[in-house]
Design a protein around this motif. Structure first.
Motif, mmCIF file in Angstrom:
data_model
loop_
_atom_site.group_PDB
_atom_site.id
_atom_site.type_symbol
_atom_site.label_atom_id
_atom_site.label_comp_id
_atom_site.label_asym_id
_atom_site.label_seq_id
_atom_site.Cartn_x
_atom_site.Cartn_y
_atom_site.Cartn_z
ATOM 1 N N ARG A 25 85.168 54.812 30.531
ATOM 2 C CA ARG A 25 86.093 55.935 30.490
ATOM 3 C C ARG A 25 87.333 55.682 31.321
ATOM 4 O O ARG A 25 88.143 56.583 31.508
ATOM 5 C CB ARG A 25 85.396 57.227 30.962
ATOM 6 C CG ARG A 25 84.201 57.633 30.151
ATOM 7 C CD ARG A 25 84.415 57.614 28.658
ATOM 8 N NE ARG A 25 85.344 58.658 28.218
ATOM 9 C CZ ARG A 25 86.162 58.554 27.165
ATOM 10 N NH1 ARG A 25 86.164 57.473 26.435
ATOM 11 N NH2 ARG A 25 86.970 59.545 26.832
ATOM 12 N N CYS A 41 80.569 54.824 23.470
ATOM 13 C CA CYS A 41 80.781 56.274 23.402
ATOM 14 C C CYS A 41 82.242 56.638 23.239
ATOM 15 O O CYS A 41 82.553 57.741 22.788
ATOM 16 C CB CYS A 41 80.213 56.946 24.639
ATOM 17 S SG CYS A 41 81.171 56.611 26.123
ATOM 18 N N ASP A 42 83.156 55.747 23.601
ATOM 19 C CA ASP A 42 84.554 56.161 23.484
ATOM 20 C C ASP A 42 85.023 56.220 22.036
ATOM 21 O O ASP A 42 86.165 56.594 21.761
ATOM 22 C CB ASP A 42 85.481 55.278 24.320
ATOM 23 C CG ASP A 42 85.274 53.815 24.040
ATOM 24 O OD1 ASP A 42 86.051 53.010 24.538
ATOM 25 O OD2 ASP A 42 84.301 53.492 23.330
ATOM 26 N N VAL A 60 77.170 64.357 25.925
ATOM 27 C CA VAL A 60 78.471 64.500 26.578
ATOM 28 C C VAL A 60 79.056 65.861 26.211
ATOM 29 O O VAL A 60 79.039 66.262 25.045
ATOM 30 C CB VAL A 60 79.451 63.397 26.128
ATOM 31 C CG1 VAL A 60 80.745 63.486 26.915
ATOM 32 C CG2 VAL A 60 78.827 62.032 26.288
ATOM 33 N N ILE A 120 76.271 54.030 25.734
ATOM 34 C CA ILE A 120 77.380 54.392 26.621
ATOM 35 C C ILE A 120 78.573 53.481 26.355
ATOM 36 O O ILE A 120 79.727 53.900 26.419
ATOM 37 C CB ILE A 120 76.947 54.312 28.097
ATOM 38 C CG1 ILE A 120 75.862 55.350 28.388
ATOM 39 C CG2 ILE A 120 78.124 54.534 29.022
ATOM 40 C CD1 ILE A 120 75.249 55.222 29.764
ATOM 41 N N PHE A 154 78.949 63.946 31.485
ATOM 42 C CA PHE A 154 77.856 63.149 30.933
ATOM 43 C C PHE A 154 76.570 63.698 31.528
ATOM 44 O O PHE A 154 76.337 63.573 32.739
ATOM 45 C CB PHE A 154 78.013 61.678 31.324
ATOM 46 C CG PHE A 154 79.067 60.969 30.542
ATOM 47 C CD1 PHE A 154 80.415 61.104 30.869
ATOM 48 C CD2 PHE A 154 78.729 60.161 29.473
ATOM 49 C CE1 PHE A 154 81.393 60.446 30.146
ATOM 50 C CE2 PHE A 154 79.698 59.496 28.749
ATOM 51 C CZ PHE A 154 81.038 59.639 29.079
ATOM 52 N N ILE A 205 79.849 54.176 32.894
ATOM 53 C CA ILE A 205 80.687 55.312 32.497
ATOM 54 C C ILE A 205 82.068 55.193 33.128
ATOM 55 O O ILE A 205 83.096 55.416 32.481
ATOM 56 C CB ILE A 205 80.014 56.649 32.900
ATOM 57 C CG1 ILE A 205 78.787 56.909 32.019
ATOM 58 C CG2 ILE A 205 80.992 57.812 32.783
ATOM 59 C CD1 ILE A 205 77.925 58.042 32.514
#
Lengths: 210, 447
Positions: free
Chosen positions: A34, A133-134, A203, A130, A98, A30
């Motif tokens: 991120r 996820c962006d 999220v 994950i 998260f 993460i």
């Protein structure tokens, strides 16, 4: 075909170990995805037979390990309801959360020999989710920091205090400010169900990030 | 080709937020990889025209590139932005195709591998059924061929083992033969000192090493090392050896003789066919083997344990066999051959020790006084010989010890009138024993 109960602490410890290992990898990932920390501190390592990004920074690693060390006894006794990785902006307002919701069945029944490889496969899928996820999240503002919160059932914090004293890693009750987010958007990422653990990852994102 | 695949891909990419690689697509939809590549290309093209969603793609570029004068074939997966750049660096482009399509901008290539990992794992046996890489000769082996391949692999591995034990082949083939050989070996060791018997002993020990259970591994290694020195022992008494090895031999002597006898009987036990034959050949030697054959292997283990227990206190009490006590102990537990050997060994050991130059700990019998309460509740001191360990450096202190012991019995005799006579008798009796002991009157004279 064995049926184990919660009292079988050995098995509880095994489940807690698996989950804590997974959470460590997930937290590192993460932070990488991120862009909480520059990507230069991360290096590729292998977990569950796939490449993952883990940090090399010793203090960061130690912080994450200490955090999970304190969480482990809660997971063993099924007291941890949620483990939340909160990403906060410069003013310490959360922008993303998260949430790993963990629940363990009270009666564990191991019905197959391939249980652990099945669990590994499911955890691999979590890792993969994950990584992408962006696509569904907006970019974070620069200068973010992170923290880990644990939501426990009942009054399990008493047990935590024992561990804290040993490890000299104090946990404090979270501020309202950190826990609640303005206008959260919920984005589910992944769910897994297995004989030993049920986990859900979603999220919560603040609508206005900057 | 119908257009359903576009919807499928759309569903995977947008709704499920998956990374769709061509390999994964071919395995999921059950199409040839080239078809999958074309599907992805079409989809990408379609979506770009619509410009509805933001999509990212990775490409696989394969071709020849010249690097510092060396031509090499390079295959790389690149992001869309780097595609043209990569193509221009290649001297000859062999193939360019879409590798994957996804919504997210991937920061590193790890997830691409993860995507294919599970898909390939599920289809492990025929993951290349849709593949474009073909070789007519690459056919999976049938089970017969597999067996044939495995057997020659197994055969070479057992070969090194027999090489270590020279007579392994003989042992494996014959059952009564090894028994006879071993008997000869044992008798040979005790009877004559000729070199061939040496070999027999070695062989015997080595075959034992091969056949015996790992439980007896540790003590076994001792006899293997010790049989040679033992043979030399009997062979040449003037051989010069460091005292340590002599002492170890002596300590292990009792154990080794016992173990050899045990081990000689063990190989008889192991080949069950020989169990019947062996008693006939071994009856002459010792009644012990007879005893063992009658019992089960468990009893044998019990006996081993008994002997082990016996042996363990022995080294504590008598490391070297100067003391006459130890052979007496051994006699009660072992059969006739061994004590004879011990008595033979002792005079030899004495001579060896006299040659020694190395300072080590020894045991000797020392006059010591023991103080205890007798039946009437009176303290009595008795002097007696006890074995004690000492080293050569302590020789200086020997003479002072007996002198110190004198005042002790004298004081106690004065304690009570009733026991005076008794204690006087005892002390006088004790005084007679030692030559270095001063008489009881000496105490009063020294004043």
């Amino acid at each position: 075909m064995t049926t184990l109960t919660r009292q079988d602490l050995n098995f509880g410890q095994v489940v807690a170990d698996i989950l804590c290992e997974f959470l460590e990898v997930a937290i590192h990932l993460i932070l990488y995805v991120r862009e909480v920390y520059p990507s230069g501190i991360f290096q590729k390592r292998k977990k569950y037979n796939v490449p993952v990004q883990m940090s090399c920074h010793p203090e960061l690693n130690q912080y994450i390990q200490d955090t999970l060390y304190c969480i482990k006894p809660l997971i063993e006794k099924n007291d941890a309801e949620k483990v939340v990785v909160v990403i906060m902006d410069k003013e310490h307002h959360p922008v993303e959360r998260f949430v790993f919701e963990i629940s363990q069945p009270t009666l564990l029944s191991i019905s197959s020999d391939t249980l652990l490889s099945h669990v590994e496969q499911l955890l691999r899928a979590f890792i993969l989710k994950i990584s992408v996820c962006d696509a569904v999240l907006n970019n974070n503002p620069p200068g973010c920091s992170f923290s880990v919160l644990v939501h426990t059932r009942d009054a399990a914090t008493r047990n935590m205090e024992k561990v804290q004293v040993i490890k000299d890693f104090p946990w404090i009750v979270a501020d309202e400010q950190e826990v609640h987010m303005q206008e959260p958007r919920l984005i589910p990422l992944k769910t897994m169900t297995s004989d030993i653990v049920k986990m859900q990852l979603y999220v919560e994102e603040r609508a206005q990030k900057t | 080709m119908d257009e359903l695949y576009l919807d499928n891909i759309d569903e995977y990419v947008n709704d499920h937020n998956k990374i769709v690689t061509y390999k994964w697509l071919s395995l999921t939809l059950g199409v040839h990889v080239n078809t999958a590549k074309q599907m992805l290309f079409h989809y990408l093209d379609h979506k770009r025209k619509e410009s509805s969603a933001q999509l990212h793609a990775t490409y696989l570029v394969s071709g020849k590139s010249v690097d510092k004068g060396q031509t090499s074939h390079k295959v790389s997966v690149v992001r869309e932005e780097q595609l043209e750049d990569c193509k221009s660096k290649m001297s000859l482009i062999v193939s360019v195709h879409v590798y994957s399509v996804q919504k997210a901008l991937l920061k590193d290539s790890g997830p691409l591998y993860s995507v294919d990992y599970d898909a390939v794992k599920d289809n492990l046996k025929d993951c290349s059924r849709y593949s474009a890489i073909r070789c007519a000769d690459a056919v999976p082996m049938s089970s017969l061929e597999l067996q044939q391949v495995r057997e020659p692999q197994r055969a070479p591995t057992p070969e090194p083992e027999p090489k270590k034990t020279a007579t392994n082949g003989d042992v494996a083939n014959g059952t009564s033969k090894p028994a006879a050989k071993q008997q000869k070996g044992i008798m040979g060791m005790f009877a004559t000192k000729a070199a061939p018997k040496n070999q027999d002993a070695d062989k015997e020990v080595k075959t034992e090493q091969k056949e015996d259970a790992p439980v007896v591994d540790a003590p076994k290694s001792k006899p293997a090392a010790k049989t040679n020195p033992m043979m030399n022992f009997f062979g040449t008494q003037t051989a010069k050896k460091p005292e340590k090895s002599v002492k170890q031999e002596e300590a292990a002597q009792s154990s080794s003789t016992a173990e050899q006898q045990r081990q000689s009987s063990k190989p008889e036990e192991k080949p069950k066919a020989a169990a019947v034959e062996a008693p006939k050949t071994s009856k002459k030697d010792s009644s012990k083997t007879k005893r063992i054959e009658d019992s089960d292997s468990e009893d044998e283990i019990m006996e081993k344990k008994k002997r082990r227990r016996i042996k363990k206190p022995e080294p504590d009490s008598s490391d070297e066999d100067i003391i006459p006590d130890s052979p007496q102990q051994m006699e009660t537990k072992e059969k006739s051959p061994s004590p004879k050997k011990k008595k033979e060994a002792e005079p030899v050991s004495h001579t060896h020790q006299s040659h020694s130059d190395i300072k080590t700990r020894k045991r000797r019998r020392v006059m010591k006084s023991r103080t205890f309460l007798d039946e009437e509740g009176c303290m009595v001191t008795e002097k007696g010989y006890e074995s004690e360990s000492y080293s050569e450096t302590e020789d200086d202190f020997k003479p002072t010890k007996p002198a110190l012991k004198d005042p002790v019995p004298a004081k106690l005799s004065l304690s009570s009138k009733q026991d005076e006579k008794k204690s006087q008798k005892k002390t006088s009796a004790n005084a007679n024993k030692g030559s270095k002991q001063a008489s009881i009157v000496g105490f009063f004279q020294k004043k």
